[in-house]
Design a protein around this motif. Structure first.
Motif, PDB file in Angstrom:
ATOM      1  N   TYR A  85      13.441  -9.087   0.317  1.00 43.31           N
ATOM      2  CA  TYR A  85      11.998  -8.875   0.386  1.00 43.31           C
ATOM      3  C   TYR A  85      11.672  -7.916   1.524  1.00 43.31           C
ATOM      4  N   ALA A  86      10.855  -6.924   1.206  1.00 45.76           N
ATOM      5  CA  ALA A  86      10.428  -5.899   2.163  1.00 45.76           C
ATOM      6  C   ALA A  86       8.906  -5.999   2.327  1.00 45.76           C
ATOM      7  N   PRO A  87       8.331  -5.241   3.260  1.00 44.29           N
ATOM      8  CA  PRO A  87       6.882  -5.303   3.446  1.00 44.29           C
ATOM      9  C   PRO A  87       6.111  -4.953   2.178  1.00 44.29           C
ATOM     10  N   GLY A  88       5.117  -5.783   1.868  1.00 39.52           N
ATOM     11  CA  GLY A  88       4.202  -5.482   0.776  1.00 39.52           C
ATOM     12  C   GLY A  88       3.013  -4.693   1.307  1.00 39.52           C
ATOM     13  N   PRO A  89       2.044  -4.364   0.460  1.00 40.28           N
ATOM     14  CA  PRO A  89       0.910  -3.533   0.893  1.00 40.28           C
ATOM     15  C   PRO A  89       0.126  -4.111   2.066  1.00 40.28           C
ATOM     16  N   ARG A  90      -0.083  -5.409   2.099  1.00 37.16           N
ATOM     17  CA  ARG A  90      -0.834  -5.994   3.219  1.00 37.16           C
ATOM     18  C   ARG A  90      -0.033  -5.913   4.525  1.00 37.16           C
ATOM     19  N   MET A  91       1.268  -6.124   4.426  1.00 36.37           N
ATOM     20  CA  MET A  91       2.112  -6.013   5.610  1.00 36.37           C
ATOM     21  C   MET A  91       2.168  -4.571   6.112  1.00 36.37           C
ATOM     22  N   GLU A  92       2.214  -3.621   5.194  1.00 33.86           N
ATOM     23  CA  GLU A  92       2.278  -2.214   5.583  1.00 33.86           C
ATOM     24  C   GLU A  92       1.033  -1.807   6.361  1.00 33.86           C
ATOM     25  N   VAL A  93      -0.108  -2.343   5.996  1.00 34.06           N
ATOM     26  CA  VAL A  93      -1.343  -2.042   6.723  1.00 34.06           C
ATOM     27  C   VAL A  93      -1.241  -2.530   8.165  1.00 34.06           C
ATOM     28  N   ILE A  94      -0.728  -3.734   8.341  1.00 35.12           N
ATOM     29  CA  ILE A  94      -0.597  -4.303   9.688  1.00 35.12           C
ATOM     30  C   ILE A  94       0.430  -3.515  10.501  1.00 35.12           C
TER      31      ILE A  94
END
Length: 281
Positions: free
Chosen positions: A254-263
């Motif tokens: 599992y890698a960063p999803g869209p919400r994680m990428e924003v953070i």
């Protein structure tokens, strides 16, 4: 063991033991014993000899002189300066066929440990030496100060300054990392809480924030979960946009999803450059 106990003394056997611990698996390189002959360092690109160690006949005497200084010399000098000079002198004596750099950096850490500086991030410059061009700077300053042959009476200020800078920059990096860790954890905790997810999911998100990938087995072990619990948490985090899965079955991570990428982008934009203590503004 590393305090200023009267029973502790440096000796040549200790230095040889450090070398044996590091390259003992290479029996062909005579670990823990003085090299049998001359030693040279060559530029891998040009083949030019950039340093020639002292004659092998002088090595035992030089080690004895270094050991005597470690035990009795300049004891009122700052620990970080003594440690840097211990490193420098040992690496320039180059007493062994291999492992001279590693052994010298280990001695530097030991000297700091004797001053009760035991936290790895403050007792070693290894981590900072792996940053960017610092490794090249390390060899450049060794060449500048140490010259092409054993030269024990040169100006070592650039070397000491380099080491103090490494320690300073590494300390800043640790402080920055700790501050960011607390802020990131709080943001992730608030997001998990708002989504109605279990609090343990924060640890999965934090791992992905820091290392950009997570396997189900790792999360399962970290949180002492069953396979089903771990898989369910990761599915929910994926559905909420926190994570993005790649691969199938045992190869899935599992890698960063869209919400994680924003953070991540937000924290990257707020990152303050480290301050070089020796750079004039």
């Amino acid at each position: 063991m590393t305090g200023r106990a009267a029973v502790f003394r440096y000796d040549a056997g200790l230095l040889h033991a450090l070398n044996f611990m590091m390259i003992g698996h290479h029996r062909d390189k005579s670990p823990g014993t003085v090299r049998p002959g001359a030693i040279f360092i060559s530029d891998s690109g040009t083949g030019e000899v950039v340093y020639e160690g002292p004659d092998v006949e002088t090595v035992p005497g030089l080690l004895d002189e270094l050991v005597d200084w470690l035990n009795t010399g300049d004891l009122d000098a700052p620990g970080y300066v003594r440690a840097a000079m211990a490193h420098f002198n040992l690496v320039k004596i180059r007493p062994w066929r291999d492992g001279n750099g590693r052994g010298s950096r280990a001695l530097q850490t030991l000297v700091l440990g004797r001053d009760r500086i035991l936290t790895p991030e403050f007792a070693s410059i290894e981590e900072w030496l792996g940053q960017g061009r610092t490794t090249y700077d390390y060899y450049n300053v060794l060449g500048e100060v140490g010259r092409k042959r054993w030269s024990p009476h040169g100006d070592t200020l650039p070397w000491v300054r380099f080491n103090l800078r490494c320690h300073h920059m590494q300390a800043q990096k640790v402080r920055q990392r700790l501050r960011e860790a607390g802020e990131v954890w709080t943001v992730l905790e608030e997001g998990v809480d708002a989504d109605g997810l279990h609090t343990r999911c924060v640890s999965a998100l934090y791992e992905v924030f820091v290392n950009r990938r997570l396997r189900r087995t790792m999360y399962q072990a970290d949180e002492s979960l069953s396979q089903g619990q771990a898989a369910r948490d990761l599915r929910e985090l994926t559905a909420k946009g926190w994570l993005r899965p790649y691969g199938e079955t045992k190869g899935r991570f599992y890698a960063p999803g869209p919400r994680m990428e924003v953070i991540k982008a937000d924290f990257a934009a707020r990152l303050v450059p480290l301050r070089d203590p020796y750079r004039r503004e």
